[in-house]
Design a protein around this motif. Structure first.
Motif, PDB file in Angstrom:
ATOM      1  N   LEU A  72      43.752  54.771   4.342  1.00 17.71           N
ATOM      2  CA  LEU A  72      42.562  54.150   4.904  1.00 17.71           C
ATOM      3  C   LEU A  72      41.873  53.250   3.873  1.00 17.71           C
ATOM      4  N   ARG A  73      41.794  53.723   2.633  1.00 17.88           N
ATOM      5  CA  ARG A  73      41.155  52.929   1.588  1.00 17.88           C
ATOM      6  C   ARG A  73      41.955  51.660   1.307  1.00 17.88           C
ATOM      7  N   VAL A  74      43.276  51.798   1.233  1.00 19.96           N
ATOM      8  CA  VAL A  74      44.129  50.645   0.962  1.00 19.96           C
ATOM      9  C   VAL A  74      44.055  49.652   2.112  1.00 19.96           C
ATOM     10  N   ASN A  75      44.028  50.179   3.319  1.00 23.93           N
ATOM     11  CA  ASN A  75      43.973  49.304   4.493  1.00 23.93           C
ATOM     12  C   ASN A  75      42.683  48.489   4.512  1.00 23.93           C
ATOM     13  N   ARG A  76      41.571  49.108   4.070  1.00 18.27           N
ATOM     14  CA  ARG A  76      40.299  48.401   4.020  1.00 18.27           C
ATOM     15  C   ARG A  76      40.279  47.363   2.904  1.00 18.27           C
ATOM     16  N   ALA A  77      40.866  47.734   1.755  1.00 20.33           N
ATOM     17  CA  ALA A  77      40.786  46.859   0.580  1.00 20.33           C
ATOM     18  C   ALA A  77      41.833  45.755   0.595  1.00 20.33           C
ATOM     19  N   GLY A  78      42.992  46.035   1.202  1.00 15.00           N
ATOM     20  CA  GLY A  78      44.076  45.067   1.157  1.00 15.00           C
ATOM     21  C   GLY A  78      44.813  45.133  -0.168  1.00 15.00           C
ATOM     22  N   THR A  79      45.979  44.494  -0.222  1.00 13.95           N
ATOM     23  CA  THR A  79      46.810  44.560  -1.427  1.00 13.95           C
ATOM     24  C   THR A  79      47.063  43.181  -2.030  1.00 13.95           C
ATOM     25  N   GLY A  80      46.363  42.180  -1.551  1.00 13.40           N
ATOM     26  CA  GLY A  80      46.562  40.837  -2.074  1.00 13.40           C
ATOM     27  C   GLY A  80      46.164  40.719  -3.532  1.00 13.40           C
TER      28      GLY A  80
END
Length: 282
Positions: free
Chosen positions: A34-42
């Protein structure tokens, strides 16, 4: 997210080793996702290291919360909720088992439970998964030198532990069970430390505390169960007492120097709220 899923086996292995529970590791990965999905990985150069940092921070939060719950539970007159499983549980999958092979033993799990959350995380990340101290430091919000010191303290505890302890502890607990079943007071005294403490939680909101080998032996002899099903309770040797096919108590033992120094017992309404399915399954 495909990037997250590609790293999931290793992330699950990391979370399992830190938390000591595949089920809690699942929860940690869900929160991390959930945290990664909100923050993104770009713009992230080393995605694997970054994801490991995210998961490790979630695990650290969970360890801190676990410790607070245990302290609050004792203050409230109840034993903390235990993690109960069969002895020698399997790793979540072959890849995770290979990644965590050095930490797969029950002996290490028991020692890790005695470390602070920061020590535990530093040791697991660096010594088990070879994560550099610079990255460990970022997870802990400390300097690399401080992270190195935490891992060093944990390493000394681990190396100073008896890696045969689980088998030895189980032998002591089995001797206790046999003596209790036979009503042999002297054999019970032989496996109990003179200052042993029994804490019994029957769900009434007040712990029943019994101190001293003679008093604990008397309680054990009078309450011997017909069947004792071995279990790991928070990584320590324990068993589920069963009478007439139904569980009547769960006991967790702490052993030091070949003698039992502490026993936590769950019974009555307190026992009814615990999930013993895995231990009692055929």
């Amino acid at each position: 997210m495909d990037d997250f899923e590609a790293h999931r086996p290793r992330l699950h292995a990391v979370a399992t080793r830190i938390l000591g529970s595949p089920t809690e590791a699942d929860d940690a990965l869900q929160e991390a996702w959930l945290r990664v999905n909100r923050a993104g990985t770009g713009g992230i150069d080393d995605l694997g290291a970054w994801l490991t940092t995210v998961v490790s921070r979630v695990c650290l939060t969970m360890l801190d919360a676990r410790r607070r719950r245990r302290e609050e539970a004792l203050d409230a007159g109840r034993l903390p909720d235990p993690i109960v499983r069969r002895p020698d549980p399997d790793a979540p999958d072959p890849e995770a088992e290979a990644l965590a092979a050095e930490a797969a033993g029950v002996a290490l799990f028991v020692v890790l439970e005695q470390l602070t959350p920061a020590e535990r995380l530093a040791f697991v990340l660096h010594d088990v998964f070879a994560i550099p101290f610079e990255d460990v430091a970022r997870v802990l919000d400390r300097t690399p030198a401080a992270a190195r010191q935490l891992a060093s303290r944990a390493r000394r505890r681990v190396r100073g532990s008896d890696q045969a302890a689980p088998a030895a502890d189980r032998a002591v607990v089995d001797a206790f069970v046999a003596a209790a079943r036979d009503g042999d007071f002297e054999r019970l005294l032989a496996v109990l430390h003179p200052d042993v403490v029994l804490r019994a939680d029957g769900g009434a909101g007040v712990l029943d505390v019994v101190r001293g080998a003679s008093a604990v032996a008397g309680r054990a002899r009078s309450g011997a169960a017909r069947v004792a099903v071995p279990a790991l309770v928070d990584g320590a040797a324990g068993f589920v007492a069963v009478e007439d096919g139904a569980p009547v108590a769960l006991l967790r033992f702490r052993v030091a120097g070949g003698r039992i120094v502490a026993i936590d017992a769950y019974a009555g309404p307190r026992l009814a709220g615990l999930d013993l399915t895995e231990v009692l399954a055929p």
